[in-house]
Design a protein around this motif. Structure first.
Motif, short mmCIF file in Angstrom:
data_model
loop_
_atom_site.label_atom_id
_atom_site.label_comp_id
_atom_site.label_asym_id
_atom_site.label_seq_id
_atom_site.Cartn_x
_atom_site.Cartn_y
_atom_site.Cartn_z
N LEU A 14 -10.36 22.07 136.03
CA LEU A 14 -11.79 22.27 136.27
C LEU A 14 -12.38 23.38 135.41
N TYR A 15 -11.53 24.16 134.75
CA TYR A 15 -12.01 25.31 133.99
C TYR A 15 -13.08 24.98 132.96
N PRO A 16 -12.97 23.90 132.18
CA PRO A 16 -14.05 23.61 131.22
C PRO A 16 -15.41 23.42 131.92
N LEU A 17 -15.40 22.76 133.06
CA LEU A 17 -16.64 22.58 133.83
C LEU A 17 -17.16 23.93 134.33
N ILE A 18 -16.27 24.73 134.85
CA ILE A 18 -16.66 26.07 135.34
C ILE A 18 -17.19 26.92 134.19
N TYR A 19 -16.45 26.93 133.08
CA TYR A 19 -16.84 27.75 131.94
C TYR A 19 -18.22 27.35 131.41
N TYR A 20 -18.44 26.06 131.21
CA TYR A 20 -19.72 25.62 130.64
C TYR A 20 -20.88 25.77 131.62
N SER A 21 -20.58 25.85 132.92
CA SER A 21 -21.66 26.11 133.86
C SER A 21 -21.97 27.60 133.96
N LEU A 22 -20.98 28.44 133.67
CA LEU A 22 -21.19 29.89 133.73
C LEU A 22 -21.75 30.47 132.45
N PHE A 23 -21.29 29.96 131.31
CA PHE A 23 -21.64 30.55 130.02
C PHE A 23 -22.26 29.48 129.11
N LYS A 24 -23.49 29.70 128.76
CA LYS A 24 -24.17 28.80 127.82
C LYS A 24 -24.74 29.63 126.70
N ASN A 25 -24.44 29.23 125.47
CA ASN A 25 -24.93 29.94 124.28
C ASN A 25 -24.57 31.43 124.30
N GLY A 26 -23.37 31.74 124.80
CA GLY A 26 -22.91 33.13 124.84
C GLY A 26 -23.55 33.97 125.92
N LYS A 27 -24.31 33.35 126.81
CA LYS A 27 -24.98 34.09 127.88
C LYS A 27 -24.36 33.72 129.22
N LEU A 28 -24.19 34.73 130.07
CA LEU A 28 -23.65 34.52 131.40
C LEU A 28 -24.77 34.15 132.36
N TYR A 29 -24.55 33.12 133.15
CA TYR A 29 -25.53 32.71 134.16
C TYR A 29 -24.98 33.08 135.54
N TRP A 30 -25.48 34.21 136.06
CA TRP A 30 -25.04 34.69 137.37
C TRP A 30 -25.34 33.70 138.47
N GLU A 31 -26.45 32.96 138.34
CA GLU A 31 -26.81 31.99 139.37
C GLU A 31 -25.70 30.96 139.54
N SER A 32 -25.15 30.53 138.43
CA SER A 32 -24.08 29.55 138.47
C SER A 32 -22.82 30.14 139.11
N PHE A 33 -22.51 31.40 138.79
CA PHE A 33 -21.36 32.07 139.40
C PHE A 33 -21.52 32.13 140.91
N PHE A 34 -22.70 32.56 141.37
CA PHE A 34 -22.92 32.67 142.81
C PHE A 34 -22.94 31.30 143.48
N LEU A 35 -23.37 30.28 142.78
CA LEU A 35 -23.34 28.92 143.32
C LEU A 35 -21.90 28.45 143.50
N TRP A 36 -21.04 28.71 142.50
CA TRP A 36 -19.62 28.36 142.65
C TRP A 36 -19.00 29.11 143.83
N MET A 37 -19.29 30.40 143.95
CA MET A 37 -18.74 31.19 145.05
C MET A 37 -19.26 30.69 146.40
N ALA A 38 -20.55 30.43 146.48
CA ALA A 38 -21.14 29.95 147.73
C ALA A 38 -20.55 28.59 148.13
N THR A 39 -20.32 27.74 147.14
CA THR A 39 -19.72 26.44 147.42
C THR A 39 -18.32 26.61 147.98
N THR A 40 -17.56 27.50 147.39
CA THR A 40 -16.19 27.77 147.86
C THR A 40 -16.21 28.32 149.29
N PHE A 41 -17.07 29.31 149.54
CA PHE A 41 -17.15 29.89 150.88
C PHE A 41 -17.62 28.87 151.91
N THR A 42 -18.60 28.06 151.54
CA THR A 42 -19.13 27.05 152.46
C THR A 42 -18.05 26.01 152.77
N PHE A 43 -17.32 25.58 151.76
CA PHE A 43 -16.25 24.61 151.95
C PHE A 43 -15.20 25.16 152.91
#
Length: 137
Positions: A14-43
């Motif tokens: 799953l790492y390529p999916l995680i990586y491309y959702s977190l980092f686009k054009n060399g920029k970190l998207y915190w929203e995506s990180f928190f979405l992954w974390m929230a999904t994990t906690f909710t699950f």
């Protein structure tokens, strides 16, 4: 006994999916990180509260997913030699103290102590890394 290898293989698939959702054009998207974390906690919260028998069998593996996500985030900061803000270190210290307080007062969070220990571990590692970075050797 081999759950660790299985979860690592799954997460690295799953790492390529995680990586491309977190980092686009060399920029970190915190929203995506928190979405992954929230999904994990909710699950995990869903499994613990509605499928407790399944949760008891797999929680040792599913509770490691946030650590993997934090590792992905850490890898970004290390690779691009980025620094964290001082407020982030203070926030980590507050999280570590809060988690320590929860554990000592036997208050059981919704997801149990495993996530509380996770917060203590990650927060203390970040705080100690900061403290060691300012000590001259």
């Amino acid at each position: 006994m081999f759950w660790y290898v299985a979860i690592i293989i799954l997460l690295y698939m799953l790492y390529p999916l995680i990586y491309y959702s977190l980092f686009k054009n060399g920029k970190l998207y915190w929203e995506s990180f928190f979405l992954w974390m929230a999904t994990t906690f909710t699950f995990n919260a869903y499994l613990k509260n509605f499928e407790s028998e399944i949760y008891e069998n797999i929680e040792i593996a599913t509770c490691r997913i946030p650590v993997f996500l934090c590792g992905c985030l850490s890898g970004y900061y290390v690779y691009f030699k980025k620094n964290l803000s001082y407020s982030f270190y203070i926030l980590c210290a507050i999280f570590a103290l809060g988690s320590y307080y929860i554990c000592n007062n036997e208050y059981l969070p919704i997801l149990g102590f495993r996530y509380t220990y996770l917060i203590i571990g990650i927060s203390l590692c970040i705080v100690f890394a900061f403290l060691l970075s300012i000590v001259p050797f």
